[in-house]
Write a protein that holds these residues in place. Sequence first.
Motif, PDB file in Angstrom:
ATOM      1  N   ASP A   1      40.984  82.150  40.235  1.00  0.00           N
ATOM      2  CA  ASP A   1      42.188  82.984  40.151  1.00  0.00           C
ATOM      3  C   ASP A   1      43.414  82.111  40.356  1.00  0.00           C
ATOM      4  OD1 ASP A   1      41.337  85.680  39.697  1.00  0.00           O
ATOM      5  OD2 ASP A   1      40.568  85.751  41.741  1.00  0.00           O
TER       6      ASP A   1
ATOM      7  N   SER B   1      38.207  74.913  35.044  1.00  0.00           N
ATOM      8  CA  SER B   1      37.290  75.948  35.547  1.00  0.00           C
ATOM      9  C   SER B   1      35.847  75.609  35.209  1.00  0.00           C
ATOM     10  CB  SER B   1      37.665  77.315  34.962  1.00  0.00           C
ATOM     11  OG  SER B   1      38.960  77.710  35.370  1.00  0.00           O
TER      12      SER B   1
ATOM     13  N   ASP C   1      42.420  86.970  46.513  1.00  0.00           N
ATOM     14  CA  ASP C   1      40.968  86.969  46.471  1.00  0.00           C
ATOM     15  C   ASP C   1      40.398  88.097  47.327  1.00  0.00           C
ATOM     16  OD1 ASP C   1      39.306  85.350  44.899  1.00  0.00           O
ATOM     17  OD2 ASP C   1      38.440  84.383  46.650  1.00  0.00           O
TER      18      ASP C   1
ATOM     19  N   ALA D   1      42.906  84.904  35.581  1.00  0.00           N
ATOM     20  CA  ALA D   1      41.537  84.727  36.078  1.00  0.00           C
ATOM     21  C   ALA D   1      40.691  84.050  35.008  1.00  0.00           C
ATOM     22  CB  ALA D   1      40.925  86.073  36.458  1.00  0.00           C
TER      23      ALA D   1
ATOM     24  N   TYR E   1      47.863  82.275  40.369  1.00  0.00           N
ATOM     25  CA  TYR E   1      48.954  83.244  40.437  1.00  0.00           C
ATOM     26  C   TYR E   1      50.299  82.533  40.454  1.00  0.00           C
ATOM     27  CZ  TYR E   1      50.382  82.373  45.284  1.00  0.00           C
ATOM     28  OH  TYR E   1      50.887  81.796  46.427  1.00  0.00           O
TER      29      TYR E   1
ATOM     30  N   GLN F   1      40.473  91.621  45.765  1.00  0.00           N
ATOM     31  CA  GLN F   1      39.480  91.858  44.714  1.00  0.00           C
ATOM     32  C   GLN F   1      38.056  91.926  45.262  1.00  0.00           C
ATOM     33  OE1 GLN F   1      40.715  89.823  40.777  1.00  0.00           O
ATOM     34  NE2 GLN F   1      41.483  88.452  42.385  1.00  0.00           N
TER      35      GLN F   1
ATOM     36  N   VAL G   1      34.629  82.741  39.629  1.00  0.00           N
ATOM     37  CA  VAL G   1      35.919  82.865  38.943  1.00  0.00           C
ATOM     38  C   VAL G   1      36.973  82.031  39.656  1.00  0.00           C
ATOM     39  CG1 VAL G   1      37.778  84.472  38.327  1.00  0.00           C
ATOM     40  CG2 VAL G   1      35.407  85.170  38.035  1.00  0.00           C
TER      41      VAL G   1
ATOM     42  N   CYS H   1      39.386  89.142  38.435  1.00  0.00           N
ATOM     43  CA  CYS H   1      38.259  88.222  38.592  1.00  0.00           C
ATOM     44  C   CYS H   1      36.950  88.884  38.151  1.00  0.00           C
ATOM     45  CB  CYS H   1      38.161  87.711  40.026  1.00  0.00           C
ATOM     46  SG  CYS H   1      37.581  88.896  41.254  1.00  0.00           S
TER      47      CYS H   1
END
Length: 246
Positions: free
Chosen positions: A125, A146, A60, A111, A127, A63, A123, A71
């Motif tokens: 994210d 989301s 995070d 994302a 991983y 970005q 957003v 994102c």
Amino acid sequence: MSGSDFAAALAAIHGGGDDDDLCEPFLSVLPVTGAAISTLGNPFGIETVCASDADAARLDEIQLDLGEGPCWQALRTGKPVLEPDLGRATSTQWPVALQAMRATGLGAVFAFPMRLGSFDVGVVDLYTHVPSRLGARPLHEAAALSAATARQVLRRAVRRAESEADGSADPDPGRHSRREVHQASGMLIAQTGVPPEDALLMLRGHAFAAGRSVRELAADVIARRIDFTDHTGTAPSGGSSHDSNS
């Protein structure tokens, strides 16, 4: 994971309190290593809402610091950005962020935009440490989680703003059921296609973003001075509110 696991994760987000972890439900059902949730831009500011671990927080941070990455692409396009193998990726949209993410040892990044009707919230994210892909079911579940998270983040922001208001905002959700607000919510349903339970939240969110009371915004919607219809030819949920007099 079973359907009951997904239902439990969805319920945890919907029923969560202001201090509950919004990242954990994603980890409980999806084949990912970590998750980070962030708001991107007005009216919420650019900040991390939660991160499941240090690597998620770093993902995070990269970005948000650079102003580029999956994102931002997801927020801009309104669609998930799926990068199953960072080692082989050749993104021209976020090349600097890509190099930084590779340096952290991440294998894959996914994302998902958080959007409520025409309201861009932020957003999610996700991983993994090794290259991997999300199948059809995890993709559907991640998108649904989301969407639920978008509602919760917006609710928290509105409640926080109302609790800090000097009296111009109405802190009692029950009072928002007054006739003009109810009518404006109905117009939002027609204009954007959002379900009834989201229309009032959208109205409150846009009022918060504009620094206005809900009743003031409702009056403008009823008078058609503000219209939430998307006139660009895309789906209603992809539009943004605008002043019909502009």
